[in-house]
Motif scaffolding. Structure first.
Motif, mmCIF file in Angstrom:
data_model
loop_
_atom_site.group_PDB
_atom_site.id
_atom_site.type_symbol
_atom_site.label_atom_id
_atom_site.label_comp_id
_atom_site.label_asym_id
_atom_site.label_seq_id
_atom_site.Cartn_x
_atom_site.Cartn_y
_atom_site.Cartn_z
ATOM 1 N N SER A 128 -12.590 0.352 2.430
ATOM 2 C CA SER A 128 -12.753 0.040 1.007
ATOM 3 C C SER A 128 -14.011 0.714 0.451
ATOM 4 O O SER A 128 -13.982 1.297 -0.627
ATOM 5 C CB SER A 128 -12.838 -1.472 0.789
ATOM 6 O OG SER A 128 -11.610 -2.069 1.073
ATOM 7 N N GLY B 138 -6.573 -1.162 -3.397
ATOM 8 C CA GLY B 138 -6.591 -1.496 -4.816
ATOM 9 C C GLY B 138 -7.949 -1.999 -5.263
ATOM 10 O O GLY B 138 -8.456 -1.590 -6.318
ATOM 11 N N CYS B 139 -8.547 -2.866 -4.471
ATOM 12 C CA CYS B 139 -9.890 -3.372 -4.807
ATOM 13 C C CYS B 139 -10.898 -2.234 -4.872
ATOM 14 O O CYS B 139 -11.716 -2.171 -5.798
ATOM 15 C CB CYS B 139 -10.337 -4.408 -3.780
ATOM 16 S SG CYS B 139 -9.435 -5.961 -3.859
ATOM 17 N N SER B 140 -10.848 -1.332 -3.897
ATOM 18 C CA SER B 140 -11.804 -0.220 -3.907
ATOM 19 C C SER B 140 -11.572 0.694 -5.100
ATOM 20 O O SER B 140 -12.532 1.216 -5.675
ATOM 21 C CB SER B 140 -11.759 0.569 -2.591
ATOM 22 O OG SER B 140 -10.605 1.367 -2.508
ATOM 23 N N ALA C 102 -3.877 -3.976 -0.664
ATOM 24 C CA ALA C 102 -4.765 -4.806 -1.489
ATOM 25 C C ALA C 102 -6.208 -4.312 -1.436
ATOM 26 O O ALA C 102 -6.888 -4.220 -2.466
ATOM 27 C CB ALA C 102 -4.690 -6.264 -1.035
ATOM 28 N N LEU C 103 -6.686 -3.962 -0.246
ATOM 29 C CA LEU C 103 -8.054 -3.458 -0.109
ATOM 30 C C LEU C 103 -8.226 -2.122 -0.824
ATOM 31 O O LEU C 103 -9.256 -1.883 -1.470
ATOM 32 C CB LEU C 103 -8.432 -3.327 1.368
ATOM 33 C CG LEU C 103 -8.636 -4.640 2.116
ATOM 34 C CD1 LEU C 103 -8.784 -4.390 3.612
ATOM 35 C CD2 LEU C 103 -9.834 -5.389 1.570
ATOM 36 N N VAL D 251 -10.365 -0.215 -8.103
ATOM 37 C CA VAL D 251 -10.876 -0.906 -9.295
ATOM 38 C C VAL D 251 -12.387 -0.722 -9.384
ATOM 39 O O VAL D 251 -12.927 -0.390 -10.448
ATOM 40 C CB VAL D 251 -10.499 -2.407 -9.282
ATOM 41 C CG1 VAL D 251 -11.267 -3.178 -10.333
ATOM 42 C CG2 VAL D 251 -8.995 -2.583 -9.475
ATOM 43 N N ILE D 252 -13.067 -0.903 -8.271
ATOM 44 C CA ILE D 252 -14.522 -0.733 -8.247
ATOM 45 C C ILE D 252 -14.890 0.717 -8.571
ATOM 46 O O ILE D 252 -15.793 0.971 -9.380
ATOM 47 C CB ILE D 252 -15.107 -1.175 -6.893
ATOM 48 C CG1 ILE D 252 -14.921 -2.689 -6.720
ATOM 49 C CG2 ILE D 252 -16.583 -0.774 -6.771
ATOM 50 C CD1 ILE D 252 -15.179 -3.191 -5.306
#
Length: 188
Positions: free
Chosen positions: A167, A33-35, A30-31, A37-38
């Protein structure tokens, strides 16, 4: 809202205790993935590249979390019962001379070969040109994270703490990998 957060944290801790590797893997995915996207947004990608996102999440889930989980277990064995600043410094030094170069190399290879689907010669050339800068930058960032992690973070939360720091590092690696690939993509 506070009760929702407290309940979510309590449930997370229960899962971390009962299934540490699985919980760390899901969290790392999940982390990651967040990084990504950013990183995609910062690099100017208009429409989210879902395949890339899922492959980066897979990397966090299947590689980064298990590696971190077993690395910290190994560190606990190697430095069993030892505490203090000297021990923390030795852990950080060992991690920076072994795990850091390995992980950065693995990410760059994975990104080029799997995420971008580029041929080995192109990936090899890019890694040879970009890796020294990436690793030098890593040695400016990760020793601080490692020191904080080994000095202040309880063992069961070290992978989580490193995941949050990772991240930020993942955004840097994504942007570095993308910027290194841009000239090669334009030539094609």
């Amino acid at each position: 809202m506070s009760d929702i957060a407290k309940d979510a944290w309590r449930r997370y801790l229960i899962q971390l205790q009962a299934h540490p590797l699985r919980t760390k893997a899901i969290t790392a995915g999940a982390l990651a993935g967040c990084s990504d996207v950013i990183a995609q947004k910062i690099s100017g990608i208009k429409k989210l590249q879902l395949r890339r996102l899922l492959l980066i999440m897979l990397y966090g889930f299947a590689y980064a979390a298990p590696f971190g989980h077993f690395l910290h277990k190994l560190m606990d064995v190697l430095f069993k019962g030892k505490k203090g600043n000297r021990t923390v410094a030795m852990k950080v030094l060992l991690e920076q001379l072994t795990a850091s170069p390995w992980n950065n190399m693995m990410f760059m290879l994975y990104y080029g070969l799997v995420v971008e689907g580029r041929p080995w010669p192109a990936v090899k050339d890019r890694v040879l040109s970009v890796y020294p800068t990436v690793q030098t930058t890593a040695w400016k960032f990760w020793p601080i994270v490692g020191w904080l992690n080994y000095q202040y973070v309880p063992a069961q939360f070290r992978v989580l703490f490193a995941g949050f720091a990772g991240s930020s590092w993942g955004i840097f690696l994504n942007l570095k990998a993308r910027s290194a690939a841009a000239p090669a993509i334009k030539k094609a």
